[in-house]
Design a protein around this motif. Structure first.
Motif, PDB file in Angstrom:
ATOM      1  N   UNK A  42    -136.237  47.401  37.889  1.00  0.00           N
ATOM      2  CA  UNK A  42    -135.617  46.574  38.900  1.00  0.00           C
ATOM      3  C   UNK A  42    -134.597  47.390  39.666  1.00  0.00           C
ATOM      4  N   UNK A  43    -134.287  46.925  40.832  1.00  0.00           N
ATOM      5  CA  UNK A  43    -133.262  47.581  41.632  1.00  0.00           C
ATOM      6  C   UNK A  43    -132.280  46.519  42.096  1.00  0.00           C
ATOM      7  N   UNK A  44    -131.219  46.368  41.316  1.00  0.00           N
ATOM      8  CA  UNK A  44    -130.174  45.393  41.610  1.00  0.00           C
ATOM      9  C   UNK A  44    -128.825  46.100  41.549  1.00  0.00           C
ATOM     10  N   UNK A  45    -127.788  45.400  41.997  1.00  0.00           N
ATOM     11  CA  UNK A  45    -126.443  45.963  41.915  1.00  0.00           C
ATOM     12  C   UNK A  45    -126.106  46.257  40.458  1.00  0.00           C
ATOM     13  N   UNK A  46    -125.601  47.456  40.215  1.00  0.00           N
ATOM     14  CA  UNK A  46    -125.252  47.890  38.856  1.00  0.00           C
ATOM     15  C   UNK A  46    -123.783  48.259  38.822  1.00  0.00           C
ATOM     16  N   UNK A  47    -123.071  47.700  37.863  1.00  0.00           N
ATOM     17  CA  UNK A  47    -121.675  48.068  37.644  1.00  0.00           C
ATOM     18  C   UNK A  47    -121.630  48.880  36.348  1.00  0.00           C
ATOM     19  N   UNK A  48    -121.667  50.184  36.510  1.00  0.00           N
ATOM     20  CA  UNK A  48    -121.814  51.108  35.389  1.00  0.00           C
ATOM     21  C   UNK A  48    -120.708  50.932  34.356  1.00  0.00           C
ATOM     22  N   UNK A  49    -119.484  50.849  34.804  1.00  0.00           N
ATOM     23  CA  UNK A  49    -118.364  50.715  33.863  1.00  0.00           C
ATOM     24  C   UNK A  49    -118.467  49.412  33.075  1.00  0.00           C
ATOM     25  N   UNK A  50    -118.926  48.355  33.726  1.00  0.00           N
ATOM     26  CA  UNK A  50    -119.104  47.074  33.041  1.00  0.00           C
ATOM     27  C   UNK A  50    -120.184  47.166  31.969  1.00  0.00           C
ATOM     28  N   UNK A  51    -121.241  47.935  32.227  1.00  0.00           N
ATOM     29  CA  UNK A  51    -122.294  48.121  31.224  1.00  0.00           C
ATOM     30  C   UNK A  51    -121.726  48.729  29.948  1.00  0.00           C
ATOM     31  N   UNK A  52    -120.911  49.756  30.108  1.00  0.00           N
ATOM     32  CA  UNK A  52    -120.316  50.401  28.931  1.00  0.00           C
ATOM     33  C   UNK A  52    -119.381  49.452  28.195  1.00  0.00           C
ATOM     34  N   UNK A  53    -118.595  48.685  28.943  1.00  0.00           N
ATOM     35  CA  UNK A  53    -117.700  47.716  28.306  1.00  0.00           C
ATOM     36  C   UNK A  53    -118.498  46.658  27.555  1.00  0.00           C
TER      37      UNK A  53
END
Length: 192
Positions: free
Chosen positions: A1-12
């Motif tokens: 998929x190609x959606x908005x990704x919040x990288x820092x939120x993924x790690x949290x």
């Protein structure tokens, strides 16, 4: 998929998912600060799946010490960024002869690993395949008895629909970050 990704939120999110297991084992969990990144597009579900797989393995194979989650910017292109995600532990480590074949199907360090820790050895294979599909790769660096770093890279597209929020120094405007990553969050302020 190609959606908005919040990288820092993924790690949290991954840190939150493993923190109870980490605490039960008496380990410490570290989340390194994320680099300033522009708005990105990618497959957040698959990114999180890989990070969580590596993090769960780190908890499983670490008896004392710590686990660290981090992301680094490897390459910045006009239309995309190549990011490297890492999970480092102070666990049992992996012998060099096993490390080379660790991402093959049904492979674990040795037969006693399956008896002692469980698992099928498929998580790393799936993680590598997902990383390849996202324009990256996956691997591990380890020393037996000294811990491991499992890593993968992924190419994420710049979100052209969002204006670039970096200032000239490369730092992202704090207000933009707060609005993007914590929009709708409630905060209780208590003051004596």
């Amino acid at each position: 998929e190609s959606q908005a990704v919040q990288v820092c939120s993924l790690l949290r999110d991954v840190a939150t998912l493993i923190e109870d297991k980490v605490r039960e084992k008496g380990l410490s969990l570290h989340l390194e600060p994320c680099p300033a990144l522009p708005a990105l597009l990618g497959d957040a579900t698959r990114l999180k799946q890989i990070i969580l797989n590596f993090a769960n393995n780190a908890v499983k194979f670490t008896h004392s010490g710590s686990i660290t989650l981090r992301v680094r910017l490897v390459e910045s292109a006009p239309e995309s960024l190549l990011l490297r995600f890492e999970v480092t532990d102070t666990g049992i480590g992996i012998a060099p002869e096993v490390l080379a074949r660790l991402f093959a199907p049904f492979v674990q360090a040795d037969s006693s690993t399956t008896r002692r820790y469980g698992g099928t050895g498929l998580g790393l294979v799936i993680s590598r395949q997902l990383a390849l599909r996202m324009g990256g790769e996956a691997g591990a660096d380890s020393r037996e008895g000294q811990g491991s770093t499992f890593w993968f890279t992924a190419r994420l597209l710049r979100d052209a629909s969002v204006s670039d929020t970096m200032d000239e120094s490369g730092a992202e405007d704090a207000e933009v970050v707060l609005r993007r990553e914590f929009s709708g969050t409630r905060i209780l302020v208590v003051d004596d």
